[in-house]
Design an enzyme around this catalytic site. Structure first.
Site, PDB file in Angstrom:
ATOM      1  N   ASP A  97       0.830  -1.199   0.000  1.00 54.84           N
ATOM      2  CA  ASP A  97       0.000   0.000   0.000  1.00 54.84           C
ATOM      3  C   ASP A  97       0.869   1.256   0.000  1.00 54.84           C
ATOM      4  OD1 ASP A  97      -2.355   1.417   0.013  1.00 54.84           O
ATOM      5  OD2 ASP A  97      -2.608   1.338   2.186  1.00 54.84           O
ATOM      6  N   GLY A  98       0.362   2.307  -0.632  1.00 60.02           N
ATOM      7  CA  GLY A  98       1.021   3.597  -0.562  1.00 60.02           C
ATOM      8  C   GLY A  98       1.612   4.097  -1.863  1.00 60.02           C
ATOM      9  N   GLY A 141       0.120   5.313  -4.578  1.00 67.97           N
ATOM     10  CA  GLY A 141      -0.505   6.558  -5.013  1.00 67.97           C
ATOM     11  C   GLY A 141      -0.069   7.741  -4.177  1.00 67.97           C
ATOM     12  N   TRP A 148       2.670   8.001  -2.457  1.00 69.95           N
ATOM     13  CA  TRP A 148       4.088   8.245  -2.727  1.00 69.95           C
ATOM     14  C   TRP A 148       4.244   9.176  -3.938  1.00 69.95           C
ATOM     15  CZ3 TRP A 148       7.464   7.332  -6.771  1.00 69.95           C
ATOM     16  CH2 TRP A 148       8.837   7.325  -6.477  1.00 69.95           C
ATOM     17  N   ARG A 199      -0.530   9.190 -10.047  1.00 66.59           N
ATOM     18  CA  ARG A 199      -0.543   7.988  -9.218  1.00 66.59           C
ATOM     19  C   ARG A 199       0.156   6.812  -9.900  1.00 66.59           C
ATOM     20  NH1 ARG A 199      -3.931   7.357  -4.949  1.00 66.59           N
ATOM     21  NH2 ARG A 199      -4.337   5.187  -5.541  1.00 66.59           N
ATOM     22  N   ASN A 208     -10.577  -2.818  -6.298  1.00 63.92           N
ATOM     23  CA  ASN A 208      -9.801  -1.798  -7.011  1.00 63.92           C
ATOM     24  C   ASN A 208     -10.419  -1.384  -8.341  1.00 63.92           C
ATOM     25  OD1 ASN A 208      -6.517  -2.972  -5.881  1.00 63.92           O
ATOM     26  ND2 ASN A 208      -7.887  -1.433  -5.009  1.00 63.92           N
ATOM     27  N   ARG A 232     -11.622   2.267  -8.823  1.00 58.77           N
ATOM     28  CA  ARG A 232     -10.739   3.399  -9.098  1.00 58.77           C
ATOM     29  C   ARG A 232     -11.027   3.957 -10.496  1.00 58.77           C
ATOM     30  NH1 ARG A 232      -4.877   1.697  -6.421  1.00 58.77           N
ATOM     31  NH2 ARG A 232      -5.724   1.217  -4.338  1.00 58.77           N
TER      32      ARG A 232
END
Length: 238
Positions: A16-17, A19, A21, A29, A64, A67
């Protein structure tokens, strides 16, 4: 690990993380997802030295699809690109690749690549990499229940024989040991529908590091912390 006997045989990671970042760097993203894919390579290569035989990563969940169309399309392209680029490296490095999840909704070109990579690496045994793609824990349990019900209906399974040892044979992970350690990056402290049945007795680590920053050194630190945990599985220590 100073003592590989204490290493987790099977580590599962909720990556996770990506996007966040990218957004922290004022980038799209998808840039974060590309950075995260590169980190997968490093973590897989670190497994043998850490005593980790099985690695399962959560690449794309059944949720997901909610999205944006742009992000989903970009992720599907990334998965295909990863398979094409990494296939020979994975083969040469002794990594066996499996995919879990429902493939019905995935485009045929991607499924063909997944099937091909599984076949290509089928004889490898150094590291077992399982990629959860269009995967959800509840969806997996529901699909397993349907397969079990079908066997009962066809007379291949007696309902009285259904138990917590029988049911896992119908799961996507039926050839894998349950994860000893589940890691979630990015500071979120939830399991997000990942390996619900299999992680009943797993140890968990929720860390603040965003996935693209999850280096092999960070991985080693988390694995090392696992080594001092006492796992009792409901029993009382003697």
């Amino acid at each position: 690990m100073s003592d590989k006997k204490k290493a987790p045989e099977h580590v599962a990671i909720i990556m996770d993380g990506n996007g966040r970042w990218a957004q922290m760097r004022h980038r799209p993203r998808l840039v974060g997802h590309h950075a995260g894919a590169k980190r997968v390579r490093e973590v897989v290569r670190a497994c043998p030295d850490l005593g980790v035989k099985y690695l399962t990563i959560f690449a794309f969940s059944t949720e997901n699809w909610k999205r944006t169309q742009t992000e989903v399309a970009g992720l599907m392209k990334l998965f295909k690109r990863y398979i094409r680029r990494e296939a020979e490296n994975l083969l040469e490095e002794g990594v066996r690749v499996r995919f879990i999840g429902d493939r019905v909704k995935l485009e045929p070109a991607l499924v063909d690549l997944m099937d091909g990579l599984e076949l290509l690496t089928a004889d490898n045994d150094k590291v077992h990499l399982t990629i959860a793609l269009n995967y959800g824990g509840r969806d997996e349990v529901a699909r397993a229940a349907r397969r079990l019900a079908h066997d009962v209906e066809m007379g291949n399974l007696n309902p009285r024989d259904v138990c917590d040892e029988t049911f896992p044979k119908y799961l996507d992970t039926h050839v894998l040991p349950d994860p000893d350690l589940v890691i979630r990056t990015s500071g979120e402290a939830r399991i997000s529908n990942f390996l619900l049945w299999q992680s009943a007795y797993s140890e968990y680590e929720f860390i603040d590091t965003l996935w693209p920053d999850f280096t092999s050194d960070v991985f080693a630190e988390v694995v090392d912390r696992f080594g001092v945990r006492e796992r009792r599985f409901g029993a009382v220590p003697v």
